[in-house]
Enzyme design. Sequence first.
Site, PDB file in Angstrom:
ATOM      1  N   ALA B 108       0.355  -4.512  -2.505  1.00  0.00           N
ATOM      2  CA  ALA B 108       0.833  -3.797  -3.672  1.00  0.00           C
ATOM      3  C   ALA B 108       1.447  -2.680  -3.002  1.00  0.00           C
ATOM      4  O   ALA B 108       1.109  -1.961  -2.147  1.00  0.00           O
ATOM      5  CB  ALA B 108      -0.385  -3.823  -4.677  1.00  0.00           C
ATOM      6  N   SER B 111       7.024  -3.902  -2.106  1.00  0.00           N
ATOM      7  CA  SER B 111       8.404  -3.751  -1.477  1.00  0.00           C
ATOM      8  C   SER B 111       8.454  -4.543  -0.320  1.00  0.00           C
ATOM      9  O   SER B 111       9.430  -5.251  -0.086  1.00  0.00           O
ATOM     10  CB  SER B 111       8.707  -2.466  -1.423  1.00  0.00           C
ATOM     11  N   ASP B 130      -4.021  -7.595  -2.153  1.00  0.00           N
ATOM     12  CA  ASP B 130      -4.444  -6.402  -2.285  1.00  0.00           C
ATOM     13  C   ASP B 130      -5.718  -6.223  -2.748  1.00  0.00           C
ATOM     14  O   ASP B 130      -6.177  -7.090  -3.586  1.00  0.00           O
ATOM     15  CB  ASP B 130      -3.397  -5.642  -2.965  1.00  0.00           C
ATOM     16  N   ASP B 177      -0.029  -3.270   6.927  1.00  0.00           N
ATOM     17  CA  ASP B 177       0.505  -1.953   6.567  1.00  0.00           C
ATOM     18  C   ASP B 177      -0.450  -1.330   5.729  1.00  0.00           C
ATOM     19  O   ASP B 177      -0.695  -1.467   4.665  1.00  0.00           O
ATOM     20  CB  ASP B 177       1.645  -2.178   5.514  1.00  0.00           C
ATOM     21  N   CYS B 230       2.655   5.168   7.187  1.00  0.00           N
ATOM     22  CA  CYS B 230       3.142   6.190   6.861  1.00  0.00           C
ATOM     23  C   CYS B 230       2.725   7.365   7.259  1.00  0.00           C
ATOM     24  O   CYS B 230       2.815   8.402   6.617  1.00  0.00           O
ATOM     25  CB  CYS B 230       3.875   6.034   5.611  1.00  0.00           C
TER      26      CYS B 230
END
Lengths: 172, 311
Positions: B108, B111, B130, B177, B230
């Site tokens: 979630a 993208s 998720d 991720d 990130c």
Amino acid sequence: MAENDGQRFDRLPATPDEREIEGRASREEVVDWWTERFGVDPETFDGVTFWEKGSGKIWAFSADLPSPLRAEGLGITVLRTRQEHWKPTTTGVKRFARDATKNVIELGPGEAAAFAAGHDQQLDRWDGDWGYLIAAHELAGQLEPIGVGLYLHGELRSRVPKGYQEELATLD
Amino acid sequence: MNPLDRYERLVDDPEAFREACDRPLPSVVRVNGIAATPERAREALDEEGVTYETVDWSDRLFRLPDGSPGTTWPYVHGWLHGQEEVSALPALALDPDPGDRVWDACAAPGSKTCHLADLMDDSGVLIGNDNNLGRLSALRHNAERLGVSNLVVTNDDARNVSLDSLGIDGLDGAVADVPCSCEGTCRKNPDVLEKWSLGHVESLVGIQKGILRRAIDLTRPGGEVVYSTCTFAPEENEAVVDHAIETTDAELVEWDAPLDTSPGVTEWEDQQFDESLRKAHRVYPHQNDTGGFFVAKLRVGDEDAVEGVSA
């Protein structure tokens, strides 16, 4: 016959003869419906499996998995069955009926913008079937479906879900 | 303290790094190949008079200098999806094939998941998981909007999930991720720098290691796993991958990133990492005028290696 368990995904039976759950649509009926209503090529659904979760809600998934299945989502919702007139979903039309040849109403720029915003409109020029139509408009050289409309008594009612409604530009 | 101070000694040009981190991020969209070609998407934007520029390293990413794409026809048709440039890296690094079985551990709002579906030609089985039920509705909404029909959405703790009920005994690929301290999103959310603490970073590391470990365990021998964050923090990046290659039969593989990157670091404060960590990629904001990112590609050991380990 057993009753539908709305909390899980069940693969649709291939044909009505193989039906084990009361009132459940079959794969054959679902594919025939898209072909008869919108002229969708049955090959569009090659390799696609259909599942019911919730009462009458049909999901299309591009591969196969063991049935029944517990998950939060499986492919995309395409159709609402278990009612007199089966209702296609906006997402189903956009994914699987872009090459539809029947019951597609082409909207002009102003009409397309109104439809996308969720507005109903009087459109007397349509002389085809009443019921669920694919509303489409021309964009970048080709016809593109915007969503599902319900046509009754000269009026096209937008069935674009609230979460997808947008105020868009009227294209010249 | 501002956590960005910690990274000045890692970057080639600290001044440019800090300046870039202070600038707002350009609005970027990805063309969804399930619904449209880049040519048709460009034509639609032209018809609507929307200004855009193609990103120089991809014909499928456009920058929109005037802001949000949300109210344009190609967006409403699912031809475009708002997505930062660097968030295209995990799917490109995994580079899945049509028909593959792929797991996205922390999917979630979707993208990267939808980008994976696009690269798979919307075929095969893509499992988007998720642990946050509230965020799953965003994942489902994005996937439906973009016409993704190969996605199974699950709501499990990625660290101990089983794929048995899906009849899947070995994935071709996985993307981890993971949740992170998000320093690399400071151009979008400057708050992340104010809220940063080393304690928070340390609390995330265990989760990150657990998710990467599970992704490796679920992937078949020869399959690939992409680890991404990130953040710039080596504790959450190289240290986590170093731990994975030390404790599993996975190893880092080379991947040619399509934009300017720096190699992963092999030492940080008092820690040393395996030399192969240089195959990982760090993306600093000043290099390509993007957000910050880290991506590493691993391959799970081949059959012989697996037998060797178990013997």
